[in-house]
Enzyme design. Structure first.
Site, PDB file in Angstrom:
ATOM      1  N   GLU A 427      48.962  32.432  41.257  1.00 56.60           N
ATOM      2  CA  GLU A 427      50.297  32.075  42.202  1.00 56.60           C
ATOM      3  C   GLU A 427      49.879  32.876  43.494  1.00 56.60           C
ATOM      4  O   GLU A 427      50.491  33.565  44.311  1.00 56.60           O
ATOM      5  CB  GLU A 427      51.421  32.771  41.562  1.00 56.60           C
ATOM      6  CG  GLU A 427      51.874  32.041  40.409  1.00 56.60           C
ATOM      7  CD  GLU A 427      51.957  30.430  40.416  1.00 56.60           C
ATOM      8  OE1 GLU A 427      52.252  29.957  41.611  1.00 56.60           O
ATOM      9  OE2 GLU A 427      51.717  29.861  39.517  1.00 56.60           O
ATOM     10  N   GLY A 428      48.519  32.651  43.833  1.00 59.60           N
ATOM     11  CA  GLY A 428      48.032  33.210  45.096  1.00 59.60           C
ATOM     12  C   GLY A 428      47.489  34.604  45.121  1.00 59.60           C
ATOM     13  O   GLY A 428      48.112  35.595  44.598  1.00 59.60           O
TER      14      GLY A 428
END
Length: 587
Positions: A427-428
């Site tokens: 998620e980054g």
């Protein structure tokens, strides 16, 4: 945390949650705890030692997962936050994340399957056609079909601008998908009858960059005209073998090898990334929560061990014949335990701060709605990254308390250390969130989000100043906030004078600084409630429990807040060594 600090019962007064009561919300958490203790934790080690494997083009997972997914669906865990119209219980997001925290502390891998499905189904709810909703959502919420988020490609990891999977429109209304996706959590498994991918791809002729990305439902098995499932040309090319988090498969997928992979457009063409960000932002809060859950499990494991493990004697004890003492009596072991407690409980508070803002942004109107939305957007990079980064340190500290035993598989400490490492990546990465915070969130709407957050923090500082036990710490936080504002203005001037690369070159450090202060704020909030409960001579919480909160607050301000001084000094510096060093000189 939920009732005293965040007053979650007030959400039950909102129209969307009026069918719930504070007592009912507690019952959901108690049920989650029972499920976790009876069914999730018992298979934790077995799932770790017997990871998923690829056989005849399908990924095989722990056989218990099929039973669990059916139970997650049957008992409403997957759909608990969904609207009534989709068969959900319309439970506040805050409670959904609290359930995830409990399940993640028991067995992180098991809860990935249902909550990924929740996020994917919610995205179809929000943007899908009626036909897509009718076809996919009931099966997903029933735990029969798995949902995923399929973004990453071999040549496009964090840089979604470079997604190259293609979608060719047909006269029949669907698109033919071709491409590859990697690192897809639960991207294939025999725990369910079908996998439903929410996939990013480019429609033929789409503009370059993120403006040309569209979002599609791409099932592994598609329903035909009779409603029977037929293979949709989504092939599993491999399963990645991970450092931890072994119980959930990470798949490499190839779509369209036989030119028969059908995708179904969600929303409008070329707006896929904006739609996907709904699921991504919810998932980012979830990642922070998951990191806290594993760190919490590691903390309690090491706390239990420290109370029973005897080793050495007090420094002042000179008689070697005296019995050894539990290691929890040594000051440095208490330091390590307080470090874990201060980070875990401060991070969990930051998670709930974000989820409450989410719930309020969905149930309020006008200025109140905008305020909660803006503060939530500002907090999201921090709530994802601070717990993720710090859980690596706290689980390592838990392992340290076990000494040599911690390095063995006979204890769970090493498992938790491996499990939590993923959270800074998916998620980054932390760098992505640093650039998001400094490059977008701090400056959006002329800095309005920062201004609104600071107003909230200063109000809590004012409340804390009324208590002798908190006034010093409140003053320290106030001073650090002024320093943060000065640093922010300084960096804005760097952007104007030296350009965006210099401005963002230390964005990760800015994120770290902001994250520490955000958690300091959470400890001030908790501290105020502790002092109020002490003054009220409450019987609800023991004196030892309340004092433990006070010690954790003191620890955070004595040991963690001082770390901001080094970060502030670096962010003020005009030395651009990371920009100046060429690739030839980094040997």
């Amino acid at each position: 945390m939920l009732h005293e600090v965040f007053n979650v019962g007030e959400l039950c007064k909102k129209e969307a949650f009026k069918e719930h009561t504070p007592e009912g919300l507690d019952m959901i958490l108690e049920a989650a705890a029972s499920l976790s203790q009876d069914h999730l934790r018992p298979i934790l080690v077995e799932m770790d030692t017997k990871p998923p494997y690829l056989e005849n083009g399908r990924i095989k997972v722990h056989p218990k997962m099929r039973e669990l997914m059916q139970g997650f669906g049957r008992d409403g865990w997957i759909s608990m936050s969904a609207p009534h119209e989709f068969g959900g219980q319309q439970v506040p997001f805050t409670i959904t994340e609290a359930v995830g925290f409990i399940m993640g502390a028991a067995n992180y891998s098991t809860m990935v399957y249902p909550f990924l499905t929740t996020g994917a189904a919610h995205l179809i709810e929000s943007f899908g056609t009626q036909k897509l909703k009718e076809t996919y959502i009931p099966k997903m919420y029933a735990g029969e079909w798995q949902g995923t988020m399929a973004l990453t490609e071999p040549g496009a990891g964090s840089s979604l601008t470079d997604v190259v999977s293609t979608a060719t429109p047909t006269a029949d209304g669907h698109y033919l998908i071709k491409g590859q996706k990697i690192f897809i959590s639960c991207g294939d498994s025999d725990a369910v009858d079908n996998i439903v991918h929410l996939m990013l791809a480019r429609i033929d002729g789409a503009p370059a960059g993120i403006k040309g990305i569209s979002l599609f439902v791409v099932p592994r098995m598609r329903p035909d005209a009779k409603g029977e499932l037929v293979f949709n040309d989504v092939n599993t090319a491999g399963v990645f073998h991970k450092m931890g988090y072994h119980g959930a498969p990470i798949a490499h997928l190839i779509m369209g090898e036989a030119n028969d992979c059908r995708g179904y457009l969600i929303g409008e063409e070329h707006k896929g990334l904006s739609y996907m960000f709904q699921m991504m932002n919810e998932a980012r809060i979830g990642v922070g929560c998951n990191a806290v859950s594993i760190a919490s499990a590691a903390y309690y494991t090491s706390l239990e061990y420290a109370n029973v493990r005897t080793q050495g004697r007090k420094i002042t004890e000179k008689d070697p014949l005296k019995p050894q003492i539990p290691i929890i009596e040594h000051a440095d072991v208490k330091r390590m335990l307080l470090f874990q407690k201060a980070v875990v409980e401060g991070s969990l508070s930051l998670v709930f701060e974000s989820t409450i803002r989410y719930d309020l942004s969905k149930t309020s109107e006008g200025e109140e709605k905008e305020k909660n939305q803006l503060i939530l957007e500002l907090l999201t990079p921090m709530v994802k990254s601070y717990p993720a980064e710090m859980s690596i340190l706290t689980t390592s500290t838990a392992l340290q308390i076990f000494g040599g035993y911690g390095f063995t598989k006979e204890f769970l400490a090493e498992l938790f250390f491996r499990e939590t490492r993923i959270h800074t990546l998916h998620e980054g990465t932390t760098a992505i969130h640093g650039m998001d915070l400094l490059g977008r969130k701090v400056t959006m709407k002329g800095g309005m989000a920062v201004m609104m957050l600071m107003q909230e923090v200063m109000a809590d500082i004012d409340r804390a100043q009324k208590f002798d036990a908190l006034s010093l710490f409140a003053s320290i936080l106030g001073e650090k906030l002024l320093a943060l504002q000065e640093i922010t203005m300084h960096l804005v001037s760097v952007a104007q004078n030296e350009g965006p690369e210099a401005y963002l070159s230390d964005a990760t450090l800015y994120l770290e600084l902001f994250g520490i202060l955000a958690v300091g704020w959470q400890w001030i909030k908790q501290g105020v409630k502790v002092e109020e409960l002490k003054a009220a001579q409450t019987k609800k919480y023991s004196a030892d429990f309340l004092q433990s909160k006070s010690y954790a607050l003191q620890y955070f301000f004595e040991y963690e807040i001082p770390k901001t001084e080094g970060l502030i000094r670096r962010l003020k510096s005009d030395n651009r060594v990371t920009m100046q060093a060429g690739k030839e000189t980094i040997l």
